[in-house]
Motif scaffolding. Sequence first.
Motif, PDB file in Angstrom:
ATOM      1  N   VAL A 107       5.651  -1.645   8.172  1.00 21.42           N
ATOM      2  CA  VAL A 107       5.374  -0.258   7.795  1.00 21.42           C
ATOM      3  C   VAL A 107       6.660   0.555   7.711  1.00 21.42           C
ATOM      4  CG1 VAL A 107       3.119  -0.415   8.869  1.00 21.42           C
ATOM      5  CG2 VAL A 107       5.008   0.505  10.193  1.00 21.42           C
ATOM      6  N   SER A 108       6.568   1.655   6.986  1.00 20.35           N
ATOM      7  CA  SER A 108       7.715   2.538   6.768  1.00 20.35           C
ATOM      8  C   SER A 108       7.845   3.521   7.916  1.00 20.35           C
ATOM      9  CB  SER A 108       7.549   3.290   5.445  1.00 20.35           C
ATOM     10  OG  SER A 108       6.449   4.175   5.521  1.00 20.35           O
ATOM     11  N   GLU A 109       8.950   4.283   7.881  1.00 18.02           N
ATOM     12  CA  GLU A 109       9.230   5.221   8.957  1.00 18.02           C
ATOM     13  C   GLU A 109       8.227   6.360   9.024  1.00 18.02           C
ATOM     14  OE1 GLU A 109      10.192   8.416   8.000  1.00 18.02           O
ATOM     15  OE2 GLU A 109      10.200   7.891   5.884  1.00 18.02           O
ATOM     16  N   ALA A 110       7.432   6.558   7.955  1.00 17.64           N
ATOM     17  CA  ALA A 110       6.493   7.676   7.937  1.00 17.64           C
ATOM     18  C   ALA A 110       5.429   7.557   9.018  1.00 17.64           C
ATOM     19  CB  ALA A 110       5.834   7.784   6.560  1.00 17.64           C
ATOM     20  N   TRP A 111       5.082   6.328   9.430  1.00 16.67           N
ATOM     21  CA  TRP A 111       4.059   6.204  10.484  1.00 16.67           C
ATOM     22  C   TRP A 111       4.367   5.123  11.515  1.00 16.67           C
ATOM     23  CZ3 TRP A 111       0.441   1.907  10.363  1.00 16.67           C
ATOM     24  CH2 TRP A 111       0.524   1.097   9.227  1.00 16.67           C
ATOM     25  N   THR A 112       5.642   4.693  11.563  1.00 17.29           N
ATOM     26  CA  THR A 112       6.016   3.704  12.580  1.00 17.29           C
ATOM     27  C   THR A 112       5.798   4.239  13.997  1.00 17.29           C
ATOM     28  OG1 THR A 112       7.635   2.623  11.156  1.00 17.29           O
ATOM     29  CG2 THR A 112       7.951   2.401  13.524  1.00 17.29           C
TER      30      THR A 112
ATOM     31  N   GLY B 143       3.036  -1.226   4.403  1.00 19.17           N
ATOM     32  CA  GLY B 143       2.442   0.106   4.347  1.00 19.17           C
ATOM     33  C   GLY B 143       3.513   1.159   4.136  1.00 19.17           C
ATOM     34  N   PHE B 144       3.634   1.643   2.906  1.00 20.90           N
ATOM     35  CA  PHE B 144       4.627   2.678   2.593  1.00 20.90           C
ATOM     36  C   PHE B 144       3.870   3.954   2.254  1.00 20.90           C
ATOM     37  CE2 PHE B 144       8.656   4.321   1.462  1.00 20.90           C
ATOM     38  CZ  PHE B 144       9.607   3.395   1.831  1.00 20.90           C
ATOM     39  N   ALA B 145       3.312   4.566   3.282  1.00 23.19           N
ATOM     40  CA  ALA B 145       2.444   5.722   3.062  1.00 23.19           C
ATOM     41  C   ALA B 145       2.536   6.657   4.258  1.00 23.19           C
ATOM     42  CB  ALA B 145       1.000   5.274   2.855  1.00 23.19           C
ATOM     43  N   HIS B 146       1.982   7.840   4.084  1.00 22.08           N
ATOM     44  CA  HIS B 146       1.931   8.814   5.172  1.00 22.08           C
ATOM     45  C   HIS B 146       0.798   8.467   6.136  1.00 22.08           C
ATOM     46  CE1 HIS B 146       4.956  11.350   3.302  1.00 22.08           C
ATOM     47  NE2 HIS B 146       4.310  11.245   2.145  1.00 22.08           N
ATOM     48  N   VAL B 147       0.774   9.157   7.259  1.00 20.46           N
ATOM     49  CA  VAL B 147      -0.194   8.848   8.307  1.00 20.46           C
ATOM     50  C   VAL B 147      -1.621   9.135   7.856  1.00 20.46           C
ATOM     51  CG1 VAL B 147      -0.929   9.401  10.646  1.00 20.46           C
ATOM     52  CG2 VAL B 147       1.500   9.249  10.120  1.00 20.46           C
ATOM     53  N   ALA B 148      -1.828  10.277   7.177  1.00 12.30           N
ATOM     54  CA  ALA B 148      -3.194  10.705   6.832  1.00 12.30           C
ATOM     55  C   ALA B 148      -3.947   9.664   6.011  1.00 12.30           C
ATOM     56  CB  ALA B 148      -3.142  12.051   6.112  1.00 12.30           C
ATOM     57  N   PRO B 149      -3.417   9.174   4.888  1.00  8.89           N
ATOM     58  CA  PRO B 149      -4.167   8.155   4.142  1.00  8.89           C
ATOM     59  C   PRO B 149      -4.311   6.832   4.892  1.00  8.89           C
ATOM     60  CG  PRO B 149      -1.997   8.493   3.158  1.00  8.89           C
ATOM     61  CD  PRO B 149      -2.186   9.572   4.155  1.00  8.89           C
TER      62      PRO B 149
ATOM     63  N   VAL C 226      -1.122   8.409  16.733  1.00  4.98           N
ATOM     64  CA  VAL C 226      -2.534   8.516  16.380  1.00  4.98           C
ATOM     65  C   VAL C 226      -3.109   7.179  15.916  1.00  4.98           C
ATOM     66  CG1 VAL C 226      -2.154   9.124  13.956  1.00  4.98           C
ATOM     67  CG2 VAL C 226      -4.182   9.979  15.136  1.00  4.98           C
ATOM     68  N   LEU C 227      -2.239   6.252  15.472  1.00  2.00           N
ATOM     69  CA  LEU C 227      -2.703   4.927  15.052  1.00  2.00           C
ATOM     70  C   LEU C 227      -2.551   3.878  16.149  1.00  2.00           C
ATOM     71  CD1 LEU C 227      -1.191   4.908  11.443  1.00  2.00           C
ATOM     72  CD2 LEU C 227      -3.619   4.929  12.006  1.00  2.00           C
TER      73      LEU C 227
ATOM     74  N   LEU D 292       0.858  -1.181   0.000  1.00  2.43           N
ATOM     75  CA  LEU D 292       0.000   0.000   0.000  1.00  2.43           C
ATOM     76  C   LEU D 292       0.893   1.230   0.000  1.00  2.43           C
ATOM     77  CD1 LEU D 292      -2.591  -1.087   2.739  1.00  2.43           C
ATOM     78  CD2 LEU D 292      -2.717  -1.464   0.278  1.00  2.43           C
ATOM     79  N   ILE D 293       0.664   2.146  -0.933  1.00  5.41           N
ATOM     80  CA  ILE D 293       1.511   3.342  -1.040  1.00  5.41           C
ATOM     81  C   ILE D 293       0.636   4.583  -1.049  1.00  5.41           C
ATOM     82  CG2 ILE D 293       3.318   2.110  -2.299  1.00  5.41           C
ATOM     83  CD1 ILE D 293       2.255   3.408  -4.866  1.00  5.41           C
ATOM     84  N   SER D 294       1.241   5.697  -0.691  1.00  3.40           N
ATOM     85  CA  SER D 294       0.538   6.980  -0.746  1.00  3.40           C
ATOM     86  C   SER D 294       0.634   7.557  -2.148  1.00  3.40           C
ATOM     87  CB  SER D 294       1.129   7.958   0.278  1.00  3.40           C
ATOM     88  OG  SER D 294       2.529   8.083   0.099  1.00  3.40           O
TER      89      SER D 294
END
Length: 741
Positions: free
Chosen positions: A308-313, A282-288, A317-318, A224-226
């Motif tokens: 998951v990637s470092e963007a939301w590790t 999950g290679f995406a930002h937090v918002a999506p 909020v998750l 899953l990507i942003s």
Amino acid sequence: MQLFELICLFLLMLYYMYVSTAASSSPSLNSCHGRFHLNGMHKAGDVVVGGIFQVHFFSVSPDLSFVSEPEQLPFFFVSFDVLGLRQAHTMAFAIDEINRNSKLLPNVTLGYSLYDNCLTLGVGFRSALALISGQQEQIVVGKICGSPSVLGIVGDSSSRHNIAISSVLSLYRVPIVSYFATCSCLSDRQMFPSFFRTIPSDAFQVRAMIQILKHFGWTWAGLLISDDDYGFYAAKSFQNDLSLSGEGCLAYVEVLPWSRDLTELKRIVDVMKKSTARVVIGFAHVAPMIILMEEVVRQRLTGLQWLVSEAWTASAVLQTPELMPYLGGTLGIAIRRGEIPGLRDFLLQTHPDSHYNSSDENSLVNQFWEFTFQCRFAPPPAGWVENGGALCTGEEDLQSVETEFLDVSNLRSEYNVYKAVYALAYALDDVLRCEPGRGPFTENSCATLQTLQPWQLVYYLEKVNFTTSFGDQVSFDKNGDALPIYDVMNWMWLPDGRTEVQNVGDVKKSEFNGEELRLHEDKIFWNSDSKKPTRSVCSENCPPGTRMVRKKGEPICCFDCIPCSEGKISNSTNSLDCFSCPEDFWSRPQHDQCVPKKTEFLSYEEPLGMCLTAASLLGTFICAVVLGIFIYHRSTPIVKANNSELSFQLLLSLKLCFLCSLLFIGRPRLWTCQLRHAAFGISFVLCVSCILVKTMVVLAVFKASKPGGGASLKWFGVSQQRGTVLVLTSVQAAVCTVWLV
């Protein structure tokens, strides 16, 4: 970023430079042509270092009808980002620490000029323009708008912002050292010759994730990507690296929408649910991801292992009790955690200006103060006091409130900011230590503090090499990337419902050992009943004795297993072909191993051996009885008429033929193997020779009975008969002798 946006930003820069030049050369311009109202923090120094940070979330678009003057940025701030301010203060702390260091940049005072990008490309680009051109709103000196320009910039946090900003700053070779931009596209030295970063690129992050997949045997995963450069470049890297390594395949690649497109979100979750891949990257930002998880919860999609990637590790909020049944056990790549001694004491010295107004240079601190203590500095907004709002005095105790601003237990992006500042400082220190006549520039010249140009600082940045107090080495490769290192994190779901993100390993690249993954598997929390890693493969490994056959139209990870044909084996899993066993070996019934051939022989205990022995002895006995009768009646006319000598030889040879069969029964020995073929061959030839001679004698007798045929008998006397049998038998004996030798 679209090409059109880059062109517009470039034209904006050219226009801004033109206005600046016009303002400095035209005597009629007594004030700035226009002013950028930017939130920031500033400190004077001999050399000024710029910084761009995300301190506000800027999401409300201004009115761009151009029927009135566009509103200024402070009216559009939506939320305050305490972590962004902590990053900015980390830069201020690093500069303060360097100024107190007598060994680094002696007799030189560093200053800083830090701006808030409000999470908006336009604001971040304005900040970069203000920094490199020296334009600031409050200073008018000699009819020229401006303040001293910076020699280097720390920032921005977003890959998208850095692509745009570096595209322009690289034209002037102004060095920019990012602490958070990871897009692998920024490693293109032709496009971004003056871009550096202290965070690893996504290319290394992708390889780190592939190493984790390989470690746990996960060869079948969804991605899953942003919907931006961050996601698209990651997807491209995953597909290329997995294809080259042959270690796994992607079951699906889905692009997450930024908005709540319920139809698209439902379709994506349906794909995840129907797929046999149990691992989701999950290679995406937090918002999506937040938007996606709402649909995941609605459809109750559990049983997935998230990587998951470092963007939301580290995104809190998750990490909620509602999402832990779905995200518990998540493995994530995180920015390297570091320690910065003395930072908390520096943060505690943060103090607002009680005479604050929206145009103050250091307005960020005052805004943070208002956000933290829920008060307003005088003059307050209309109706604030009347509605019970408190006024800020500036004497509030920062330690009395619970705020992330003072939490220095998990410094990750701040540690990268710290390293970026020191990289610029060490490069500047190398500039000042240059010996005249031995410099790297034209005619061995050196740069001085007064004549230093940004492109000269880029030269020294490329050669920076130092070690932090935390023990990490900092240097940049030919693409401006630092030596990569990531922490591997695990989301632990505690019995009381709380979530703890723990470090379970790291992955790094060194000059000598290459890329290395270290995991402490005993610490990992698995969100399953078995408490073991899930299994995620498209096809199970082929057992030994079978070979892989690709499924038509499917990835290489999907295959069927076909048994090896007779006489061939496959002794490894997922073998592409079967091979024959060497001589004196044969395959096991399972076709998985070659084993030495067993020595098999005819034994007396077997039915065939018993029958053959009985037949041999019976034939020998009959021949012996007939021979005895013939010997006993040798003087009788019937025996004499039957050519007794040949008859005796024939009966003897028949006995030998019957007895030779016994040599083929029992365990083979050297003498039996040599004797069995030779003895039977000679005995059989002796027998056939006797029959042949007897037949020839009979024919000769019949011919002699005819008139004139008496002469034929002289050729078949006793001597000739013996000689014929002897010669024929000798030929067979000679052949057997040669064969044995």
